[in-house]
Design an enzyme around this catalytic site. Structure first.
Site, PDB file in Angstrom:
ATOM      1  CD  GLN A 141      -3.062  -0.937   2.146  1.00 35.56           C
ATOM      2  OE1 GLN A 141      -3.609   0.155   2.254  1.00 35.56           O
ATOM      3  NE2 GLN A 141      -3.455  -2.001   2.832  1.00 35.56           N
ATOM      4  CE  LYS A 157       1.413   1.930   7.038  1.00 36.33           C
ATOM      5  NZ  LYS A 157       0.902   0.682   7.668  1.00 36.33           N
ATOM      6  CG  ASP A 176      -2.946  -0.399   5.875  1.00 34.72           C
ATOM      7  OD1 ASP A 176      -3.515  -1.496   5.768  1.00 34.72           O
ATOM      8  OD2 ASP A 176      -1.715  -0.273   5.978  1.00 34.72           O
ATOM      9  CB  VAL A 261      11.361   0.843  14.333  1.00 37.31           C
ATOM     10  CG1 VAL A 261      12.090   0.008  15.380  1.00 37.31           C
ATOM     11  CG2 VAL A 261       9.956   1.190  14.807  1.00 37.31           C
ATOM     12  CG  ASP A 320      -3.884  -8.075   6.267  1.00 35.94           C
ATOM     13  OD1 ASP A 320      -4.036  -9.108   5.613  1.00 35.94           O
ATOM     14  OD2 ASP A 320      -3.314  -7.068   5.808  1.00 35.94           O
ATOM     15  CD  GLU A 325       6.699  -6.182   9.856  1.00 34.00           C
ATOM     16  OE1 GLU A 325       6.389  -6.135   8.651  1.00 34.00           O
ATOM     17  OE2 GLU A 325       5.849  -6.285  10.761  1.00 34.00           O
ATOM     18  CG  ASP A 335       2.890  -3.124   8.210  1.00 30.06           C
ATOM     19  OD1 ASP A 335       2.961  -1.912   7.962  1.00 30.06           O
ATOM     20  OD2 ASP A 335       3.680  -3.965   7.746  1.00 30.06           O
TER      21      ASP A 335
END
Length: 425
Positions: A141, A157, A176, A261, A320, A325, A335
């Site tokens: 996205q 975002k 999102d 991060v 989802d 990570e 996310d």
């Protein structure tokens, strides 16, 4: 005469062979059909067993004791500390602010539990000027990488939907939601799962971004009617026909800033990944013994991290997390944009790691019990009032969080009834 007898014997033997072959074929076909029916019945039985468990979780909510419905007075002191830590604060040297934030990150903890430093980072993300901008090509996205004064990068975002849009399809429906990322940050802080990036709501001027964009980003910015700026970015699903547009009169675009991060971040496939196909089910969806296989592949710390994450995801309804990570082999809650799609539906299968493994950190359980009786959403509402995009959620979503917390209590109680305190680690 002899030849005729030989010929008859050959014909007789051939017929006998064909008869035996036909009978074997018939019996083998029947056996195979029975095996298929048996496997289908066994699979259906497992589906019913898992569905029965889910129904039991729903029903058990009515039998929960009063401690799960009333407010625990311990939440007041936690609320006070959280307000002190997360309320935006003024600051001096911006470089010092960013450098301090980088030093906080240890394993998967992105910011400290207490102290006013996080409030200064929140304020800086809300107010520092954008110096340069470019596309973030990773992922599925649209995301932008914005460099702020003091040489700090934030991920942006955009807003795709209004607050009251409800998604009636699968749990992973839609793009999102920027507000979900912000609420996820504050929810992580409340539950002491400080694994989410620091996130703030903010509006950017897309016309100004175009001036500060590199060549690649400029190529994905289009202007409609000579004045309205839109961007479609560069990602797996990005295309010009699905550009997001700023407000026509101001060229402002609402979205979320996520503090980048630092450190090496790896991506792992979730054992509870969905197939994303309506007619194809993943193994974990039908196998109530699935956790035994996961235990053979994952170390205990990673498994407990995933169980904490499933509770977090269930509260926001993020179904989802097909990959996750890690930093220094510890899970990060990144996310989180697929949360809060439908306040009227609870996808209980997000809790599969919890109810299939019946394991949980005692510290997580003790923290969850502190926020009973409406105190979780009370603190969440208080903290998000300082965001520039407040309100982030409507009342229906706050009610849904409280309803889902009761379902988490119910699930743990069922595990306790089956296994006792052995579930706690």
């Amino acid at each position: 005469m002899i030849r005729r007898r030989v010929f008859c014997i050959v014909i007789l033997l051939l017929g006998l062979f064909l008869l035996i072959f036909s009978l074997n074929f018939y019996f083998l076909s029947r056996l195979n059909e029975q095996i298929i029916q048996r496997d289908a019945a066994a699979k259906q039985k497992k589906v019913f067993q898992i569905e029965d468990l889910r129904m039991k979780i729903l029903k058990n909510v009515d039998d929960l004791e009063e401690e799960y419905r009333g407010k625990n007075p311990k939440y007041l002191s936690i609320r006070k500390e959280l307000m002190k830590n997360l309320r935006p604060h003024s600051y001096g040297n911006i470089t010092h602010v960013w450098n301090t934030a980088k030093e906080w990150v240890v394993d998967n903890e992105i910011y400290p539990a207490y102290g006013q430093g996080v409030g200064t980072v929140i304020k800086a993300l809300q107010s520092e000027a954008i110096v340069r901008a470019k596309n973030s090509p990773k992922g599925t996205q649209l995301k932008l990488l914005l460099r702020l004064t003091g040489n700090q990068v934030a991920v942006f975002k955009p807003k795709w939907y209004d607050r009251d849009v409800v998604f009636s399809g699968p749990v992973y429906s839609g793009k999102d939601r920027h507000t979900s990322e912000i609420v996820a940050f504050y929810l992580g802080a409340i539950l002491n799962l400080r694994w989410t990036p620091i996130a703030v709501g903010r509006r950017i001027n897309l016309k100004d971004i175009n001036r500060k964009a590199d060549r690649e980003l400029k190529e994905t910015i289009v202007v409609h009617n000579s004045s309205q700026y839109c961007v479609f970015g560069k990602c797996f699903y990005c295309k010009e026909s699905e550009a997001v547009c700023a407000e026509e009169d101001t060229n402002e675009l609402e979205g979320v800033f996520l503090l980048l991060v630092p450190g090496g971040i790896s991506k792992q496939r979730s054992p509870w990944q969905r197939t994303y196909k309506a007619r194809v089910r993943a193994q974990w969806e039908d196998d109530d013994n699935y956790c035994n296989a996961v235990k053979e592949r994952l170390d205990p710390t990673s498994l407990l991290d995933l169980i904490d994450a499933c509770i977090f995801d269930f509260l926001i309804q993020n179904g989802d997390r097909h990959h996750y990570e890690t930093r220094d082999e510890r899970l990060l809650l990144m996310d989180n944009g697929k949360g809060f799609g439908n306040p009227n539906t609870d996808f209980i299968d997000i809790l599969a790691p919890l109810y299939q493994c019946c394991l949980l950190r005692r510290s997580t359980w003790n923290k969850l019990k502190v926020f009973s009786g409406g105190s979780l959403t009370e603190i969440l509402e208080d903290l998000t009032k300082y965001d520039l995009l407040y309100p982030l959620l409507n009342d229906e979503h706050f009610e849904a969080i409280e309803r889902r917390l009761l379902l988490v209590y119910s699930t743990v109680e069922i595990c306790l009834n089956n296994y006792g305190d052995y579930i706690f680690k």
